[in-house]
Design a protein around this motif. Sequence first.
Motif, PDB file in Angstrom:
ATOM      1  N   VAL A   1      12.374   2.477  -2.339  1.00  0.00           N
ATOM      2  CA  VAL A   1      13.062   3.762  -2.134  1.00  0.00           C
ATOM      3  C   VAL A   1      12.024   4.884  -2.191  1.00  0.00           C
ATOM      4  N   TYR A   2      12.120   5.782  -1.211  1.00  0.00           N
ATOM      5  CA  TYR A   2      11.176   6.903  -1.113  1.00  0.00           C
ATOM      6  C   TYR A   2      11.936   8.216  -1.111  1.00  0.00           C
ATOM      7  N   GLN A   3      11.263   9.271  -1.591  1.00  0.00           N
ATOM      8  CA  GLN A   3      11.793  10.625  -1.404  1.00  0.00           C
ATOM      9  C   GLN A   3      10.741  11.436  -0.674  1.00  0.00           C
TER      10      GLN A   3
ATOM     11  N   SER B   1       5.454  15.951   1.809  1.00  0.00           N
ATOM     12  CA  SER B   1       4.997  15.162   0.657  1.00  0.00           C
ATOM     13  C   SER B   1       5.918  13.954   0.529  1.00  0.00           C
ATOM     14  N   LEU B   2       5.352  12.881  -0.055  1.00  0.00           N
ATOM     15  CA  LEU B   2       6.102  11.625  -0.103  1.00  0.00           C
ATOM     16  C   LEU B   2       5.881  10.941  -1.448  1.00  0.00           C
ATOM     17  N   SER B   3       6.990  10.432  -1.979  1.00  0.00           N
ATOM     18  CA  SER B   3       6.909   9.757  -3.275  1.00  0.00           C
ATOM     19  C   SER B   3       7.718   8.461  -3.206  1.00  0.00           C
TER      20      SER B   3
ATOM     21  N   LYS C   1       3.051   0.167   8.326  1.00  0.00           N
ATOM     22  CA  LYS C   1       2.117   1.247   8.001  1.00  0.00           C
ATOM     23  C   LYS C   1       2.743   2.615   8.311  1.00  0.00           C
ATOM     24  N   HIS C   2       2.695   3.520   7.373  1.00  0.00           N
ATOM     25  CA  HIS C   2       3.213   4.889   7.514  1.00  0.00           C
ATOM     26  C   HIS C   2       4.676   4.887   7.978  1.00  0.00           C
ATOM     27  N   GLU C   3       5.427   3.884   7.563  1.00  0.00           N
ATOM     28  CA  GLU C   3       6.779   3.715   8.129  1.00  0.00           C
ATOM     29  C   GLU C   3       7.675   4.922   7.867  1.00  0.00           C
ATOM     30  N   VAL C   4       7.671   5.424   6.636  1.00  0.00           N
ATOM     31  CA  VAL C   4       8.584   6.534   6.328  1.00  0.00           C
ATOM     32  C   VAL C   4       8.217   7.755   7.174  1.00  0.00           C
ATOM     33  N   LYS C   5       6.921   8.059   7.206  1.00  0.00           N
ATOM     34  CA  LYS C   5       6.489   9.238   7.983  1.00  0.00           C
ATOM     35  C   LYS C   5       6.840   9.063   9.454  1.00  0.00           C
ATOM     36  N   GLN C   6       6.711   7.836   9.954  1.00  0.00           N
ATOM     37  CA  GLN C   6       7.019   7.591  11.361  1.00  0.00           C
ATOM     38  C   GLN C   6       8.523   7.704  11.637  1.00  0.00           C
TER      39      GLN C   6
ATOM     40  N   ARG D   1       0.810  -1.230   0.000  1.00  0.00           N
ATOM     41  CA  ARG D   1       0.000   0.000   0.000  1.00  0.00           C
ATOM     42  C   ARG D   1       0.827   1.255   0.000  1.00  0.00           C
ATOM     43  N   LEU D   2       0.263   2.287  -0.595  1.00  0.00           N
ATOM     44  CA  LEU D   2       0.803   3.637  -0.425  1.00  0.00           C
ATOM     45  C   LEU D   2      -0.302   4.467   0.220  1.00  0.00           C
ATOM     46  N   ASP D   3       0.075   5.426   1.051  1.00  0.00           N
ATOM     47  CA  ASP D   3      -0.927   6.270   1.709  1.00  0.00           C
ATOM     48  C   ASP D   3      -1.707   7.087   0.682  1.00  0.00           C
ATOM     49  N   PHE D   4      -2.846   7.582   1.108  1.00  0.00           N
ATOM     50  CA  PHE D   4      -3.718   8.431   0.290  1.00  0.00           C
ATOM     51  C   PHE D   4      -2.927   9.576  -0.348  1.00  0.00           C
ATOM     52  N   ASP D   5      -2.021  10.179   0.428  1.00  0.00           N
ATOM     53  CA  ASP D   5      -1.293  11.353  -0.072  1.00  0.00           C
ATOM     54  C   ASP D   5       0.107  11.022  -0.590  1.00  0.00           C
ATOM     55  N   THR D   6       0.411   9.735  -0.775  1.00  0.00           N
ATOM     56  CA  THR D   6       1.726   9.346  -1.327  1.00  0.00           C
ATOM     57  C   THR D   6       1.565   9.049  -2.818  1.00  0.00           C
ATOM     58  N   GLU D   7       2.572   9.442  -3.597  1.00  0.00           N
ATOM     59  CA  GLU D   7       2.517   9.140  -5.027  1.00  0.00           C
ATOM     60  C   GLU D   7       3.666   8.195  -5.394  1.00  0.00           C
TER      61      GLU D   7
HETATM   62  N1  URA Z   1       5.627   5.034   4.320  1.00  0.00           N
HETATM   63  C1  URA Z   1       4.687   5.962   4.556  1.00  0.00           C
HETATM   64  O1  URA Z   1       4.735   6.651   5.573  1.00  0.00           O
HETATM   65  N2  URA Z   1       3.715   6.144   3.646  1.00  0.00           N
HETATM   66  C2  URA Z   1       3.621   5.447   2.501  1.00  0.00           C
HETATM   67  O2  URA Z   1       2.711   5.658   1.696  1.00  0.00           O
HETATM   68  C3  URA Z   1       4.607   4.478   2.261  1.00  0.00           C
HETATM   69  C4  URA Z   1       5.597   4.279   3.187  1.00  0.00           C
END
Ligand code: URA
Length: 250
Positions: free
Chosen positions: A145-147, A215-217, A199-204, A114-120
């Motif tokens: 990989v995320y930016q 913003s997250l991609s 879940k929401h790992e990058v944001k966390q 999954r990607l979050d609602f606001d992630t592209e």
């Molecule tokens: N981590 C996040 O926080 N959001 C995502 O959509 C994917 C990974």
Amino acid sequence: MSNQSRINKFIALCGVCSRRAAEKLVAEGKITLNGRLLTGDDLSTIVTHDTDIVTLNGQRLTPATEKRYILLNKPRLCVTTVTDPHNRTTVIEILRRKAYSSPPLTTRIYPIGRLDFDTEGVLLLTDDGDLTHRLAHPRYEVKKVYQALIDGIFTPADGARIAEGVELEDGHIGKAQAKLLRKDGSGSIVELSLHEGHKHEVKQLLAGCGYQTLSLSRVEFAGITCEGLKPSEWRDLTTAEVKSLRKLVL
Ligand code: URA
């Protein structure tokens, strides 16, 4: 695949809907078999795949024989689910809006993770349940990989902290390699490589260092990128890409 199926299973194999919803289509008089309109009395009708002609709204239905592997450049503001109780746009609706690839999308496919609602960014979808399960399983440590654009300047100390591990809401310890790509006014763009997917790992992880993600991609999933695809555009994976995914996890 067997050459014969009950009418509702046949319709489901064509990617139209579930078997139960297919029974409804038959009972509602929307399906013909060899030119004859079927009714609710015909639910046990057997279809021979190669020779019988089944139509819905005048269009012939044919069963999907090959698996489909799709790469979508997921736009922001849509959900990574097949349906949404809050009526938000789903990634499946986006795929059905416009065919960027052929054949048109008739099979029922599901997102891999999954990607979050606001992630592209990079989102793979397929009807290959086995590959989906494996690619999403932490055991195979598939690289993503995320930016992220954050509201501060990311430091080497933040990178070390995220590499060491940050406790997530679900109690897991999240880890990533994270580095500053560039400053952006009072914020910065950070690149993070992860091998798990909570879940929401990058944001966390970024919140653990005191930053808000603006913003997250996702720029890469298992080596696959969205190069050449604008947000909402999609394409089938190449045979080589599917092979490389299989090699990672099978
Ligand atoms: N981590 C996040 O926080 N959001 C995502 O959509 C994917 C990974």
